[in-house]
Design an enzyme around this catalytic site. Structure first.
Site, PDB file in Angstrom:
ATOM      1  N   SER A 103      -5.055 105.590 -32.921  1.00  0.00           N
ATOM      2  CA  SER A 103      -6.476 106.218 -33.020  1.00  0.00           C
ATOM      3  C   SER A 103      -6.654 107.521 -33.622  1.00  0.00           C
ATOM      4  CB  SER A 103      -7.172 106.102 -31.577  1.00  0.00           C
ATOM      5  OG  SER A 103      -7.637 104.784 -31.274  1.00  0.00           O
ATOM      6  N   ALA A 164      -7.433  86.216 -28.577  1.00  0.00           N
ATOM      7  CA  ALA A 164      -6.666  84.984 -28.502  1.00  0.00           C
ATOM      8  C   ALA A 164      -6.448  84.787 -30.010  1.00  0.00           C
ATOM      9  CB  ALA A 164      -7.779  84.081 -28.162  1.00  0.00           C
ATOM     10  N   SER A 199     -14.918 103.169 -27.787  1.00  0.00           N
ATOM     11  CA  SER A 199     -14.820 101.863 -28.262  1.00  0.00           C
ATOM     12  C   SER A 199     -14.660 101.703 -29.759  1.00  0.00           C
ATOM     13  CB  SER A 199     -16.458 101.372 -28.230  1.00  0.00           C
ATOM     14  OG  SER A 199     -16.336 100.120 -29.108  1.00  0.00           O
ATOM     15  N   ASN A 200     -13.667 101.163 -30.020  1.00  0.00           N
ATOM     16  CA  ASN A 200     -12.975 101.057 -31.438  1.00  0.00           C
ATOM     17  C   ASN A 200     -14.106 100.348 -32.415  1.00  0.00           C
ATOM     18  OD1 ASN A 200     -10.064 101.879 -31.339  1.00  0.00           O
ATOM     19  ND2 ASN A 200     -10.062 100.274 -29.624  1.00  0.00           N
TER      20      ASN A 200
END
Length: 383
Positions: A103, A164, A199-200
């Site tokens: 980040s 997932a 938040s990315n």
């Protein structure tokens, strides 16, 4: 797995104050005001053996495969490395080795946005709907809110559906549209402007906006506006432009047998994009943050925008600007960012009161990079 690395609030800077404590307070801090030169030579040269010892001790104490660091003071610089860049075959870490920095990418992306603002090509108050009209609350989310994490956009790296898919297809190349869709599916987390939450998704959206405004890829903008002017030859946006392969591999300890597990290829870097796909060296990062605050990378008005802090709920991280964290440290405020991505951890910041910048990179995920930082600054404080 990716969510465990990138969904959390910036952690390395948060722990920084606790690691140094009061040991570096008091008269020893006068060192910082005296510059790097004394009668017996540059401070960095005199402290180099102690800094190297501290780095090696921190690598051992933190169970790090390898670590590299760069410290820049007013008139001198020091670089060091310890441990290995690869476990098998054992290969020593070099000071110039490039690692993934997660980040910390956000600081670079924010600089591009602010340069475009200075050129009159991007308003920080423009609504997201200008470029992504279908995103929830897009008409009420501003570019500024994306930059300072007050947009309410759900963090896609916390999406179970995304995680997932990562597990099922570790080599998959991702598009920004795919990542934005995972964030949009559970947005808003709160109404735009109501509070601060990391938040990315914000920076995937920003990457898309910057590409739309300029008509060129984000990697090209970073290179033309930051990397080439500053001669940051070891830095690039992984997965988005041709780069030399990483010499350093990223690792984690297996919770079962304690063996090192190689996580370098766990996920394609395109899954991080403008939120965290940068690779760099410690020396490049310390040079970047020094240039940001001491040179003309941004005009004064834009640097003021970047350091317009929004309150966070974290006492040791009281503010987040535009792609920057404001941390409380025993040697004054620290302005920078930390980063985590599978196999790698990083921390870099600038200390404006001391005119110093420090970057620490390691090839272990969830590493306590703040402990390494603390040991290095303790060496300075003892002088």
């Amino acid at each position: 797995m990716l969510g465990a690395h990138t969904a959390n609030l910036p952690g390395g800077l948060q722990m920084f104050t606790h690691r140094l404590g009061r040991r570096v307070l008091g008269a020893t801090l006068l060192l910082w005001f005296s510059g790097c030169e004394k009668d017996d030579g540059p401070l960095c040269d005199r402290l180099a053996p102690q800094l190297q010892d501290a780095l090696e001790e921190a690598a051992s104490a933190g169970d790090l495969p390898g670590v590299t660091a760069s410290l820049r003071l007013q008139d001198c610089a020091w670089r060091g490395s310890a441990g290995v860049s690869r476990v098998e075959p054992a290969t020593g870490m070099k000071v110039e080795d490039r690692l993934r920095v997660g980040s910390i990418t956000k600081s670079f992306v924010a600089v591009v946005a602010l340069q475009l603002q200075a050129e009159g090509r991007l308003s920080l108050d423009a609504p997201l709907a200008t470029w992504v009209p279908d995103f929830p609350r897009a008409d009420r989310i501003s570019v500024r809110q994306l930059l300072n994490h007050t947009s309410g956009a759900f963090n896609y790296t916390q999406s179970q559906d995304f995680l997932a898919q990562v597990e099922a297809s570790p080599g998959k190349t991702w598009t920004s549209e795919e990542l934005i869709a995972y964030g949009a599916a559970k947005s808003p987390s709160f109404e735009p402007g109501a509070r601060w939450e990391y938040s990315n998704t914000n920076y995937i959206l920003l990457g898309h906006i910057l590409e739309s405004v300029t008509g060129t890829p984000l990697a090209q903008q970073l290179r033309a506006r930051i990397l080439e002017p500053l001669d940051l030859d070891s830095t690039g946006l992984d997965g988005a432009e041709p780069l030399p392969p990483l010499a350093a591999r990223g690792y984690s300890r297996d919770p079962g047998d304690g063996a090192w597990r190689d996580f370098t290829d766990f996920i394609h870097p395109s899954a991080a994009g403008g939120a965290g796909a940068l690779v760099s060296s410690a020396d490049d990062l310390s040079a970047f943050y020094q240039a940001l605050f001491e040179r003309s990378l941004l005009a004064p008005a834009q640097l003021a925008e970047m350091t317009d802090w929004v309150a966070t709920p974290i006492p040791t991280l009281p503010g987040y600007g535009l792609g920057l964290v404001r941390a409380v440290t025993p040697v004054g405020a620290g302005h920078g960012h930390d980063g985590e991505i599978p196999g790698f951890s990083a921390l870099a910041f600038y200390l404006p009161e001391r005119k110093a910048s420090l970057a620490v990179l390691t090839n272990r995920e969830r590493a306590d990079v703040s402990a390494v930082t603390g040991r290095l600054l303790e060496v300075l404080a003892r002088e």
